[in-house]
Design a protein around this motif. Structure first.
Motif, PDB file in Angstrom:
ATOM      1  N   THR A   1     -66.590 -29.325  52.938  1.00  0.00           N
ATOM      2  CA  THR A   1     -67.169 -29.787  51.597  1.00  0.00           C
ATOM      3  C   THR A   1     -67.336 -28.812  50.493  1.00  0.00           C
ATOM      4  N   LYS A   2     -66.618 -28.993  49.322  1.00  0.00           N
ATOM      5  CA  LYS A   2     -66.904 -28.198  48.226  1.00  0.00           C
ATOM      6  C   LYS A   2     -67.446 -28.872  47.270  1.00  0.00           C
ATOM      7  N   ALA A   3     -68.372 -28.299  46.553  1.00  0.00           N
ATOM      8  CA  ALA A   3     -69.094 -28.727  45.318  1.00  0.00           C
ATOM      9  C   ALA A   3     -68.838 -27.907  44.127  1.00  0.00           C
ATOM     10  N   LEU A   4     -68.446 -28.474  43.072  1.00  0.00           N
ATOM     11  CA  LEU A   4     -67.959 -27.826  42.010  1.00  0.00           C
ATOM     12  C   LEU A   4     -68.988 -28.364  40.714  1.00  0.00           C
ATOM     13  N   VAL A   5     -69.981 -27.465  40.149  1.00  0.00           N
ATOM     14  CA  VAL A   5     -70.823 -27.874  39.047  1.00  0.00           C
ATOM     15  C   VAL A   5     -70.396 -27.232  37.850  1.00  0.00           C
ATOM     16  N   SER A   6     -70.106 -28.271  36.706  1.00  0.00           N
ATOM     17  CA  SER A   6     -70.072 -27.495  35.408  1.00  0.00           C
ATOM     18  C   SER A   6     -70.941 -28.118  34.662  1.00  0.00           C
TER      19      SER A   6
END
Length: 190
Positions: A1-6
């Motif tokens: 799982t990859k989590a990207l936060v902006s």
């Protein structure tokens, strides 16, 4: 799982700027602000204020003392403290001021800390200019209410401790120009 936060926005912070600020008060700043941004928003530092003794207080404890010469003269931004909401910035009064004029690269008024010498002053002024006459440097300062004038040995600048306001004068050699024209191989101004 990859989590990207902006991160789209940052929460604003409120800091108190007091002491020798041009406009002391509470200021609302961007969450990523630092001391330079806060001082700029408050209109800067008064002439009597210190550039070298600015205290940042957090929860009643002084967490850092900022010397802006690290930024402006030495170009070192590594010591920049990130501000938090509720911080207090207190600009202390300047104590020892020395005006430098004449044969230096950057003549100006400089603030010194206790224990600093005339060598520090010359370093702040970026050294002697090419036309400096270091044989006749004079330093004037107040001692017990009297103005004292002293000839300074350029090889022993680190021995002159500064404890009061004063002025350092470095004379310069005068270069004259001569215009040559007529029956010569190379006309021009020399």
């Amino acid at each position: 799982t990859k989590a990207l936060v902006s991160l789209t926005t940052m929460r604003d912070i409120q800091v108190l700027i007091s002491g020798f600020s041009s406009s002391p008060g509470v200021y609302t700043l961007n969450g990523g602000s630092n001391i330079l941004h806060a001082l700029n928003v408050s209109g800067g530092i008064k002439e009597e204020g210190s550039l070298r003794n600015i205290q940042i207080t957090r929860n009643g404890i002084v967490i850092d003392t900022i010397d802006l010469y690290d930024y402006f003269i030495n170009g070192d931004l590594s010591k920049t403290v990130k501000l938090r909401s509720g911080d207090s910035i207190s600009i202390q009064p300047a104590e020892i001021m020395v005006f430098v004029e004449g044969g230096v690269r950057r003549a100006s008024l400089y603030e010194l800390k206790k224990g600093e010498t005339l060598l520090d002053v010359i370093n702040f002024a970026q050294g002697f200019s090419e036309s400096a006459n270091t044989d006749d440097i004079s330093f004037q300062y107040f001692k017990n209410g009297d103005l004292v004038s002293q000839i300074v040995n350029p090889d022993k600048l680190e021995e002159y401790l500064i404890s009061s306001r004063g002025g350092l004068y470095v004379p310069e050699f005068v270069l004259n120009q001569v215009k040559i024209s007529g029956a010569v191989k190379r006309e021009g101004t020399y």
